[in-house]
Write a protein that holds these residues in place. Structure first.
Motif, mmCIF file in Angstrom:
data_model
loop_
_atom_site.group_PDB
_atom_site.id
_atom_site.type_symbol
_atom_site.label_atom_id
_atom_site.label_comp_id
_atom_site.label_asym_id
_atom_site.label_seq_id
_atom_site.Cartn_x
_atom_site.Cartn_y
_atom_site.Cartn_z
ATOM 1 N N GLU A 11 -1.837 -9.471 53.409
ATOM 2 C CA GLU A 11 -1.312 -9.742 54.754
ATOM 3 C C GLU A 11 -2.299 -10.585 55.563
ATOM 4 O OE1 GLU A 11 1.630 -9.382 56.310
ATOM 5 O OE2 GLU A 11 2.257 -8.899 54.279
ATOM 6 N N TYR A 12 -3.585 -10.298 55.442
ATOM 7 C CA TYR A 12 -4.610 -11.075 56.134
ATOM 8 C C TYR A 12 -4.551 -12.539 55.681
ATOM 9 C CZ TYR A 12 -9.137 -12.772 57.666
ATOM 10 O OH TYR A 12 -10.137 -13.518 58.247
ATOM 11 N N LEU A 13 -4.493 -12.754 54.378
ATOM 12 C CA LEU A 13 -4.450 -14.119 53.854
ATOM 13 C C LEU A 13 -3.180 -14.834 54.293
ATOM 14 C CD1 LEU A 13 -5.837 -13.534 50.248
ATOM 15 C CD2 LEU A 13 -7.052 -14.494 52.231
ATOM 16 N N THR A 18 -7.924 -22.724 54.831
ATOM 17 C CA THR A 18 -7.694 -22.827 53.393
ATOM 18 C C THR A 18 -8.727 -22.028 52.616
ATOM 19 O OG1 THR A 18 -6.767 -25.026 53.689
ATOM 20 C CG2 THR A 18 -7.446 -24.448 51.465
ATOM 21 N N TYR A 19 -9.952 -21.953 53.126
ATOM 22 C CA TYR A 19 -11.043 -21.302 52.414
ATOM 23 C C TYR A 19 -11.469 -20.038 53.145
ATOM 24 C CZ TYR A 19 -11.151 -25.732 50.015
ATOM 25 O OH TYR A 19 -10.795 -26.826 49.286
ATOM 26 N N PHE A 20 -11.652 -18.969 52.385
ATOM 27 C CA PHE A 20 -12.013 -17.669 52.942
ATOM 28 C C PHE A 20 -13.190 -17.088 52.175
ATOM 29 C CE2 PHE A 20 -7.560 -18.361 53.721
ATOM 30 C CZ PHE A 20 -7.346 -17.878 54.997
ATOM 31 N N LYS A 21 -14.148 -16.539 52.864
ATOM 32 C CA LYS A 21 -15.278 -15.862 52.226
ATOM 33 C C LYS A 21 -14.978 -14.363 52.152
ATOM 34 C CE LYS A 21 -19.159 -18.848 53.111
ATOM 35 N NZ LYS A 21 -19.497 -19.052 51.720
ATOM 36 N N ASP A 68 -15.383 -8.156 56.768
ATOM 37 C CA ASP A 68 -15.752 -7.851 58.161
ATOM 38 C C ASP A 68 -14.518 -7.617 59.017
ATOM 39 O OD1 ASP A 68 -18.420 -8.129 57.505
ATOM 40 O OD2 ASP A 68 -18.651 -10.108 58.448
ATOM 41 N N GLU A 69 -13.486 -8.429 58.815
ATOM 42 C CA GLU A 69 -12.245 -8.303 59.593
ATOM 43 C C GLU A 69 -11.468 -7.030 59.242
ATOM 44 O OE1 GLU A 69 -10.672 -10.309 61.981
ATOM 45 O OE2 GLU A 69 -12.583 -11.371 62.128
ATOM 46 N N GLU A 120 -15.521 -5.010 47.629
ATOM 47 C CA GLU A 120 -14.154 -4.466 47.639
ATOM 48 C C GLU A 120 -13.131 -5.591 47.744
ATOM 49 O OE1 GLU A 120 -14.061 -0.168 49.746
ATOM 50 O OE2 GLU A 120 -14.841 -1.784 50.995
ATOM 51 N N VAL A 121 -13.408 -6.558 48.603
ATOM 52 C CA VAL A 121 -12.497 -7.691 48.765
ATOM 53 C C VAL A 121 -12.381 -8.455 47.445
ATOM 54 C CG1 VAL A 121 -12.123 -9.898 49.928
ATOM 55 C CG2 VAL A 121 -12.891 -7.912 51.245
#
Length: 74
Positions: A14-16, A24-27, A33-34, A41-42
């Protein structure tokens, strides 16, 4: 939403979905953190999302200071 996902996987998906329109890019670290998760875990839960048939295409992109994921919503 697919019933075979864990609650963490559903939250990440859902976050993505909600942020992919502007990014486009996510760490992993920043997603964690969010969502109140660790980067580890992510990362382990995104792997399950990569293998599933969802409307989000996820590709491991880089490793500097946290794994970076390239995300496209179909």
């Amino acid at each position: 939403m697919a019933p075979d996902l864990s609650s963490k996987q559903r939250r990440i998906l859902e976050y993505l979905r909600s942020h992919a329109a502007t990014k486009t890019y996510f760490k992993s670290r920043l997603i964690g953190d969010e969502l109140g998760l660790t980067a580890k875990e992510v990362g382990s839960n995104i792997t399950a999302l990569q293998e599933g048939d969802y409307d989000v295409e996820i590709e491991k992109w880089g490793y500097s200071s946290s794994t970076t994921w390239k995300v496209d919503v179909r």
